[in-house]
Scaffold this motif. Sequence first.
Motif, PDB file in Angstrom:
ATOM      1  N   SER A 102       0.855  -1.183   0.000  1.00 30.91           N
ATOM      2  CA  SER A 102       0.000   0.000   0.000  1.00 30.91           C
ATOM      3  C   SER A 102       0.891   1.233   0.000  1.00 30.91           C
ATOM      4  CB  SER A 102      -0.910  -0.020   1.228  1.00 30.91           C
ATOM      5  OG  SER A 102      -0.141   0.113   2.388  1.00 30.91           O
ATOM      6  N   PRO A 103       0.361   2.395  -0.343  1.00 31.54           N
ATOM      7  CA  PRO A 103       1.208   3.578  -0.461  1.00 31.54           C
ATOM      8  C   PRO A 103       1.879   3.993   0.856  1.00 31.54           C
ATOM      9  CG  PRO A 103      -0.995   4.006  -1.315  1.00 31.54           C
ATOM     10  CD  PRO A 103      -1.008   2.639  -0.742  1.00 31.54           C
ATOM     11  N   ASP A 104       1.265   3.654   2.004  1.00 27.48           N
ATOM     12  CA  ASP A 104       1.826   4.109   3.264  1.00 27.48           C
ATOM     13  C   ASP A 104       2.691   3.064   3.956  1.00 27.48           C
ATOM     14  OD1 ASP A 104      -0.306   2.453   3.754  1.00 27.48           O
ATOM     15  OD2 ASP A 104      -0.991   3.537   5.511  1.00 27.48           O
ATOM     16  N   TYR A 105       2.941   1.947   3.324  1.00 31.44           N
ATOM     17  CA  TYR A 105       3.721   0.908   3.982  1.00 31.44           C
ATOM     18  C   TYR A 105       4.410   0.051   2.932  1.00 31.44           C
ATOM     19  CZ  TYR A 105       4.967  -2.851   7.132  1.00 31.44           C
ATOM     20  OH  TYR A 105       5.657  -3.760   7.853  1.00 31.44           O
ATOM     21  N   THR A 106       5.679  -0.192   3.105  1.00 28.88           N
ATOM     22  CA  THR A 106       6.437  -1.023   2.177  1.00 28.88           C
ATOM     23  C   THR A 106       6.648  -2.383   2.811  1.00 28.88           C
ATOM     24  OG1 THR A 106       7.583   0.944   1.418  1.00 28.88           O
ATOM     25  CG2 THR A 106       8.542  -1.161   0.817  1.00 28.88           C
ATOM     26  N   PHE A 107       6.375  -3.436   2.075  1.00 23.99           N
ATOM     27  CA  PHE A 107       6.561  -4.779   2.604  1.00 23.99           C
ATOM     28  C   PHE A 107       8.044  -5.095   2.688  1.00 23.99           C
ATOM     29  CE2 PHE A 107       2.310  -5.315   0.699  1.00 23.99           C
ATOM     30  CZ  PHE A 107       1.657  -5.552   1.877  1.00 23.99           C
ATOM     31  N   LYS A 108       8.441  -5.585   3.823  1.00 24.29           N
ATOM     32  CA  LYS A 108       9.803  -6.071   3.998  1.00 24.29           C
ATOM     33  C   LYS A 108       9.707  -7.577   4.204  1.00 24.29           C
ATOM     34  CE  LYS A 108      11.324  -1.785   6.092  1.00 24.29           C
ATOM     35  NZ  LYS A 108      10.071  -1.078   6.106  1.00 24.29           N
ATOM     36  N   ALA A 109       9.296  -8.271   3.194  1.00 22.66           N
ATOM     37  CA  ALA A 109       9.056  -9.707   3.308  1.00 22.66           C
ATOM     38  C   ALA A 109      10.061 -10.461   2.466  1.00 22.66           C
ATOM     39  CB  ALA A 109       7.635 -10.022   2.855  1.00 22.66           C
ATOM     40  N   ALA A 110      10.512 -11.570   2.974  1.00 21.09           N
ATOM     41  CA  ALA A 110      11.464 -12.398   2.247  1.00 21.09           C
ATOM     42  C   ALA A 110      10.780 -13.696   1.835  1.00 21.09           C
ATOM     43  CB  ALA A 110      12.665 -12.686   3.127  1.00 21.09           C
ATOM     44  N   PRO A 111      10.716 -13.991   0.546  1.00 20.49           N
ATOM     45  CA  PRO A 111      10.075 -15.233   0.123  1.00 20.49           C
ATOM     46  C   PRO A 111      10.954 -16.443   0.427  1.00 20.49           C
ATOM     47  CG  PRO A 111      10.929 -14.065  -1.756  1.00 20.49           C
ATOM     48  CD  PRO A 111      11.154 -13.175  -0.572  1.00 20.49           C
ATOM     49  N   ALA A 112      10.320 -17.537   0.745  1.00 24.74           N
ATOM     50  CA  ALA A 112      11.030 -18.793   0.978  1.00 24.74           C
ATOM     51  C   ALA A 112      10.644 -19.747  -0.145  1.00 24.74           C
ATOM     52  CB  ALA A 112      10.639 -19.370   2.333  1.00 24.74           C
ATOM     53  N   TYR A 113      11.601 -20.172  -0.931  1.00 24.02           N
ATOM     54  CA  TYR A 113      11.340 -21.019  -2.093  1.00 24.02           C
ATOM     55  C   TYR A 113      11.394 -22.475  -1.656  1.00 24.02           C
ATOM     56  CZ  TYR A 113      12.332 -23.667  -6.276  1.00 24.02           C
ATOM     57  OH  TYR A 113      12.312 -24.603  -7.263  1.00 24.02           O
ATOM     58  N   THR A 114      10.374 -23.211  -2.000  1.00 24.68           N
ATOM     59  CA  THR A 114      10.405 -24.664  -1.800  1.00 24.68           C
ATOM     60  C   THR A 114       9.912 -25.310  -3.072  1.00 24.68           C
ATOM     61  OG1 THR A 114       8.167 -24.694  -0.929  1.00 24.68           O
ATOM     62  CG2 THR A 114       9.942 -24.533   0.680  1.00 24.68           C
ATOM     63  N   ASP A 115      10.423 -26.465  -3.364  1.00 24.69           N
ATOM     64  CA  ASP A 115       9.952 -27.158  -4.562  1.00 24.69           C
ATOM     65  C   ASP A 115       9.597 -28.588  -4.201  1.00 24.69           C
ATOM     66  OD1 ASP A 115      13.107 -28.022  -6.148  1.00 24.69           O
ATOM     67  OD2 ASP A 115      12.545 -27.910  -4.058  1.00 24.69           O
ATOM     68  N   ALA A 116       8.643 -29.128  -4.909  1.00 20.58           N
ATOM     69  CA  ALA A 116       8.241 -30.515  -4.699  1.00 20.58           C
ATOM     70  C   ALA A 116       9.282 -31.421  -5.341  1.00 20.58           C
ATOM     71  CB  ALA A 116       6.854 -30.751  -5.300  1.00 20.58           C
ATOM     72  N   SER A 117       9.173 -32.707  -5.091  1.00 21.82           N
ATOM     73  CA  SER A 117      10.176 -33.641  -5.602  1.00 21.82           C
ATOM     74  C   SER A 117      10.202 -33.670  -7.127  1.00 21.82           C
ATOM     75  CB  SER A 117       9.912 -35.041  -5.045  1.00 21.82           C
ATOM     76  OG  SER A 117       8.619 -35.468  -5.449  1.00 21.82           O
ATOM     77  N   LYS A 118       9.091 -33.405  -7.775  1.00 23.57           N
ATOM     78  CA  LYS A 118       9.042 -33.431  -9.236  1.00 23.57           C
ATOM     79  C   LYS A 118       9.244 -32.050  -9.851  1.00 23.57           C
ATOM     80  CE  LYS A 118       5.841 -37.277  -9.276  1.00 23.57           C
ATOM     81  NZ  LYS A 118       4.495 -37.711  -9.635  1.00 23.57           N
ATOM     82  N   MET A 119       9.528 -31.049  -9.032  1.00 21.16           N
ATOM     83  CA  MET A 119       9.711 -29.670  -9.487  1.00 21.16           C
ATOM     84  C   MET A 119       8.468 -29.187 -10.228  1.00 21.16           C
ATOM     85  SD  MET A 119      11.690 -27.182  -9.347  1.00 21.16           S
ATOM     86  CE  MET A 119      12.140 -25.677 -10.141  1.00 21.16           C
ATOM     87  N   ASP A 120       7.305 -29.482  -9.696  1.00 22.23           N
ATOM     88  CA  ASP A 120       6.076 -29.032 -10.335  1.00 22.23           C
ATOM     89  C   ASP A 120       5.279 -28.111  -9.430  1.00 22.23           C
ATOM     90  OD1 ASP A 120       5.281 -30.863  -8.479  1.00 22.23           O
ATOM     91  OD2 ASP A 120       3.840 -31.872  -9.771  1.00 22.23           O
ATOM     92  N   GLU A 121       5.892 -27.651  -8.343  1.00 27.58           N
ATOM     93  CA  GLU A 121       5.184 -26.780  -7.418  1.00 27.58           C
ATOM     94  C   GLU A 121       6.150 -25.750  -6.842  1.00 27.58           C
ATOM     95  OE1 GLU A 121       3.696 -28.570  -3.785  1.00 27.58           O
ATOM     96  OE2 GLU A 121       1.903 -27.312  -3.938  1.00 27.58           O
ATOM     97  N   VAL A 122       5.679 -24.528  -6.722  1.00 24.30           N
ATOM     98  CA  VAL A 122       6.446 -23.450  -6.103  1.00 24.30           C
ATOM     99  C   VAL A 122       5.582 -22.867  -4.990  1.00 24.30           C
ATOM    100  CG1 VAL A 122       7.513 -21.201  -6.443  1.00 24.30           C
ATOM    101  CG2 VAL A 122       7.627 -22.883  -8.241  1.00 24.30           C
ATOM    102  N   CYS A 123       6.136 -22.797  -3.804  1.00 22.78           N
ATOM    103  CA  CYS A 123       5.426 -22.191  -2.670  1.00 22.78           C
ATOM    104  C   CYS A 123       6.238 -21.022  -2.137  1.00 22.78           C
ATOM    105  CB  CYS A 123       5.207 -23.207  -1.563  1.00 22.78           C
ATOM    106  SG  CYS A 123       3.999 -24.463  -1.985  1.00 22.78           S
ATOM    107  N   LEU A 124       5.536 -20.040  -1.648  1.00 21.59           N
ATOM    108  CA  LEU A 124       6.179 -18.840  -1.130  1.00 21.59           C
ATOM    109  C   LEU A 124       5.474 -18.447   0.159  1.00 21.59           C
ATOM    110  CD1 LEU A 124       7.441 -15.874  -2.940  1.00 21.59           C
ATOM    111  CD2 LEU A 124       5.521 -15.403  -1.483  1.00 21.59           C
TER     112      LEU A 124
END
Length: 163
Positions: free
Chosen positions: A89-111
């Motif tokens: 939003s205009p009054d707040y900047t997100f300071k978030a760090a994504p965490a990458y995980t992948d499934a065994s078949k590399m067919d899923e991305v979660c954050l």
Amino acid sequence: MSNSDTLFQRMRGFRGNVSGNVAMIFSLSIIPMMAMGGAAMDLSRAVREKTELQSAADAAVMAAGRMMGKPAGEMLAVATGHLTAGHGSPDYTFKAAPAYTDASKMDEVCLTAKTSLPTTVMKVMGVNFIDLSAKSCAKKGGQNYEIAMVLDNSGSMKRDKDG
């Protein structure tokens, strides 16, 4: 009559007097009412920011999902860029760090994006931050869909004015 007798009579009269009770109750209850109103402001702001964070996480995971099969570092860079580039939003900047995980078949991305929202009114009650988090996942699909829109401008779709 001594001074102590007069004092006791006045105390008995004070105990029996009921005038002014509304003002006393109102003055005692105004503090918690104002605290609840301030907490409602901070919590509604937190809900709005949580929605923004979830939207940013969804956009970031969709962008990273388009790059499935590429190195995790590249996907993380794309997700981080989408998460922090103007999705707050205009009054707040997100300071978030994504965490990458992948499934065994590399067919899923979660954050998972986490951030802390500073409070304004709830600081008085000892709550300085509200922790927010959003989780989003994208799974690789196996099918493409083709969508077609058909417009019929023939006389069969025409309706006369009378019904």
